[in-house]
Design a protein around this motif. Structure first.
Motif, short mmCIF file in Angstrom:
data_model
loop_
_atom_site.label_atom_id
_atom_site.label_comp_id
_atom_site.label_asym_id
_atom_site.label_seq_id
_atom_site.Cartn_x
_atom_site.Cartn_y
_atom_site.Cartn_z
N ASP A 450 -82.40 -60.64 -115.11
CA ASP A 450 -81.08 -61.30 -115.26
C ASP A 450 -81.23 -62.83 -115.22
O ASP A 450 -80.60 -63.57 -116.00
N ILE A 451 -82.07 -63.29 -114.26
CA ILE A 451 -82.27 -64.75 -114.15
C ILE A 451 -82.90 -65.30 -115.43
O ILE A 451 -82.52 -66.36 -115.94
N GLN A 452 -83.87 -64.56 -115.96
CA GLN A 452 -84.55 -65.03 -117.18
C GLN A 452 -83.57 -65.13 -118.34
O GLN A 452 -83.58 -66.10 -119.10
N ARG A 453 -82.71 -64.13 -118.45
CA ARG A 453 -81.72 -64.18 -119.54
C ARG A 453 -80.76 -65.35 -119.34
O ARG A 453 -80.38 -66.05 -120.29
N GLY A 454 -80.33 -65.56 -118.06
CA GLY A 454 -79.45 -66.71 -117.80
C GLY A 454 -80.13 -68.02 -118.11
O GLY A 454 -79.52 -68.95 -118.67
N ILE A 455 -81.44 -68.11 -117.76
CA ILE A 455 -82.18 -69.34 -118.03
C ILE A 455 -82.30 -69.57 -119.54
O ILE A 455 -82.16 -70.70 -120.05
N ASN A 456 -82.59 -68.49 -120.28
CA ASN A 456 -82.68 -68.62 -121.75
C ASN A 456 -81.37 -69.12 -122.33
O ASN A 456 -81.33 -69.99 -123.22
N SER A 457 -80.24 -68.56 -121.81
CA SER A 457 -78.93 -69.02 -122.28
C SER A 457 -78.71 -70.49 -121.94
O SER A 457 -78.20 -71.28 -122.74
N SER A 458 -79.14 -70.86 -120.70
CA SER A 458 -78.98 -72.26 -120.29
C SER A 458 -79.81 -73.18 -121.17
O SER A 458 -79.38 -74.29 -121.53
N VAL A 459 -81.03 -72.71 -121.51
CA VAL A 459 -81.89 -73.54 -122.39
C VAL A 459 -81.21 -73.76 -123.73
O VAL A 459 -81.18 -74.88 -124.28
N MET A 460 -80.64 -72.67 -124.29
CA MET A 460 -79.98 -72.81 -125.59
C MET A 460 -78.78 -73.77 -125.49
O MET A 460 -78.58 -74.64 -126.34
N LEU A 461 -77.98 -73.60 -124.42
CA LEU A 461 -76.82 -74.48 -124.26
C LEU A 461 -77.25 -75.93 -124.04
O LEU A 461 -76.62 -76.88 -124.55
N THR A 462 -78.35 -76.10 -123.27
CA THR A 462 -78.82 -77.48 -123.03
C THR A 462 -79.30 -78.13 -124.31
O THR A 462 -79.05 -79.32 -124.59
N GLU A 463 -80.03 -77.33 -125.13
CA GLU A 463 -80.49 -77.87 -126.41
C GLU A 463 -79.30 -78.25 -127.31
O GLU A 463 -79.30 -79.30 -127.97
#
Length: 558
Positions: A450-463
């Motif tokens: 779950d954390i990894q998926r949240g981090i991936n989403s955060s990375v996309m939003l940050t980009e």
């Protein structure tokens, strides 16, 4: 002793059977002795009794023939008719000879029985019977002599001699009858002595049989005691060894070099203890590794939590900055309207707009730098979650190996039977702990996913936010150039400031989108923080599990 337990029991049982068989043979021999003595006594007594009855019968036959001879004599003297048949004297002589022969045979048998008698009492009785029969023989010869003399007188028709001989014969017959009665009484005494001897032989046989039985019982008890001693002592040693193992002492060994079942059992127990010792050592090492991994996971989770907190604070600051930019954009629009309304203040307003655009550019640079920092933190967080995943995989592998070790221990305990029950309990506890560790690692792995998926989403939003900030920066540069052009071309201030208003409105829309992205980043950061706390809790649980496994492993002394 190298003889197996089964062979010991078989030898003991064979020895007891042999003892019982010897007792049976001895008892049969004693019974045969009693029967032989009884048959011998009874047969001798019956033989002598029959001989005495034959002698008595011969004496009566002689008396009858004598009476018939005298009756014939008197009938002829009275001129009476005499029956035509054999002369009684001839039959009397045959009967007398047979009687003397029977009496001589009886005396011979009695003397033989006396020499072969089984007791002194019987010998005395046979001697008395022999003496009586000898006296009876003398009397029988006297009766025969007197009767012959009377027969001669009958032939000579000498009535006086016949009568005198008759008187002497009556006395002799009475004496012979009394003698034979004495012989029968002596025989009765011999029979009674024989019965007493049979009783003595039976009593002797009974006593000897009971003594033999007691001896056999003592021997059987001795054999049973030896077998019990040869089995119980090694068994007590094995039970004491198993008891020490059940208490957790894995340092001892069974020093039994015998080749019987106990020797093989000792070898198997030594192998089992060696396997348990290796299992405990591996369990301790695995538990230490698990404890270290749990500590690393917990430290990493704490660092991640701190990083997420910092990220959340940076997002808050970025949101505040973007809010300031929004207010600045509103002020720019207001000023642009004022410039349109009052063309006279165009130059001043252009200078203010130029300064505002410069501030916007700096704010955009700050936003971009902060977004890049957020992206770097999120990437670092992603790498740490991957490291946590690898650690969890290692913990899962340790739990599976512990589960396999527990299964092997359970198999070894089951193979040991009743002696391995305590090891089955230990194996069951180890299996339960391994299952709990596996479940905890599965939960941690799910949380890390779950954390990894949240981090991936955060990375996309940050980009996306970085891209939008770059776009805002470009537009700020355009606004800066426009303001400079307005400054150079005051004549076109109205139209230029209308373009500025339009550009400011577009900038406001971009900033609102940035605000939405920052809100998403903040929510993702909050979720990441919650996940990080869950990872920290799972790491604490894993550490407690490692501590429990360590305490369980410390139970055994290596």
């Amino acid at each position: 002793m190298s003889i197996s337990i089964g062979n010991r029991i078989l030898l003991g049982f064979t020895a007891v059977i042999l003892v019982i068989l010897a007792l049976g043979l001895y008892a049969l021999a004693q019974i045969g002795e009693v029967r032989r003595s009884t048959d011998l006594i009874v047969s001798r007594d019956l033989a002598v009794m029959h001989q005495l009855e034959g002698i008595r019968e011969g004496q009566r036959r002689m008396s009858d023939l004598h009476d018939e001879a005298t009756t014939r004599f008197f009938l002829r003297a009275l001129n009476r008719e005499v029956p035509a048949k054999e002369e009684p004297t001839i039959g009397w002589r045959r009967a007398a000879s047979a009687t003397e022969t029977a009496l001589a045979g009886a005396i011979t048998n009695v003397n033989e029985y006396r020499t072969q008698s089984q007791s002194a009492e019987r010998a005395a009785a046979w001697q008395r019977i022999g003496e009586i029969l000898t006296a009876a023989g003398v009397e029988l010869r006297g009766i025969r002599t007197t009767t012959e003399r009377q027969f001669q007188a009958l032939d000579a028709s000498d009535l006086a001699t016949v009568q005198s001989a008759e008187t002497a014969l009556e006395q002799a017959k009475e004496s012979f009858v009394r003698t034979m009665a004495s012989a029968r009484e002596a025989l009765d005494e011999a029979i009674a002595a024989g019965q007493r001897r049979v009783g003595e032989v039976y009593e002797e046989s009974r006593i000897s049989t009971m003594a033999a039985l007691a001896t056999c019982v003592v021997m059987a008890l001795a054999i049973t005691g030896l077998i019990r001693r040869s089995v119980s002592r090694p068994l007590e040693s094995v039970m004491a060894f198993v008891g020490r193992i059940g208490e957790g002492d894995l340092t001892g060994r069974i020093a039994d070099a015998s080749r019987d079942e106990f020797g093989r059992l000792g070898s198997v127990l030594n192998q089992m203890v060696e396997g348990l010792r290796q299992l405990a050592s591996q369990n301790r090492a695995a538990t230490a590794n698990l404890n270290a991994a749990a500590a690393e996971i917990r430290a990493s989770a704490q660092e991640q939590a701190a990083s997420v907190e910092e990220q959340f604070a940076a997002v808050q600051e970025t949101a505040a900055t973007v809010d300031e930019i929004t207010h600045a954009g509103a002020q720019i629009g207001k000023r642009a309207q004022e410039v349109i309304a009052t063309a006279q203040a165009t130059a001043q307003t252009s200078q203010a707009g130029l300064r505002a655009v410069d501030e916007t550019a700096r704010a955009m640079d700050a936003i971009r730098e902060q977004s890049e920092a957020v992206a770097g933190n999120i990437v670092a967080l992603s790498e740490k979650t991957q490291a946590i995943g690898e650690i969890i995989a290692t913990v899962n592998d340790v739990s599976e190996r512990t589960h396999l070790l527990a299964l092997n221990a359970a198999i070894e305990a089951a193979a040991a039977g009743e002696s391995g029950r305590s090891f089955a309990v230990v194996a069951s506890e180890m299996k339960a702990l391994a299952d709990q560790a596996k479940e905890s690692t599965a939960q941690v792995r799910a949380l890390l996913g779950d954390i990894q998926r949240g981090i991936n989403s955060s990375v996309m939003l940050t980009e996306e936010a970085v891209k939008r900030v770059a776009l805002g920066k470009e537009r700020s540069d355009t606004t800066h150039a426009t303001i400079e052009e307005i400054t150079a071309r005051v004549q076109e201030s109205v139209q230029t400031f209308q373009q500025i208003v339009a550009s400011t409105n577009q900038q406001q829309l971009g900033i609102e989108q940035v605000m939405g992205a920052l809100q998403n980043i903040r929510q993702a950061s909050q979720q990441t923080a919650a996940g990080t706390r869950q990872v920290e809790t799972a790491a604490a649980n894993l550490s407690e599990l490692a501590t429990a496994l360590t305490a369980l492993a410390e139970r055994y002394r290596l």
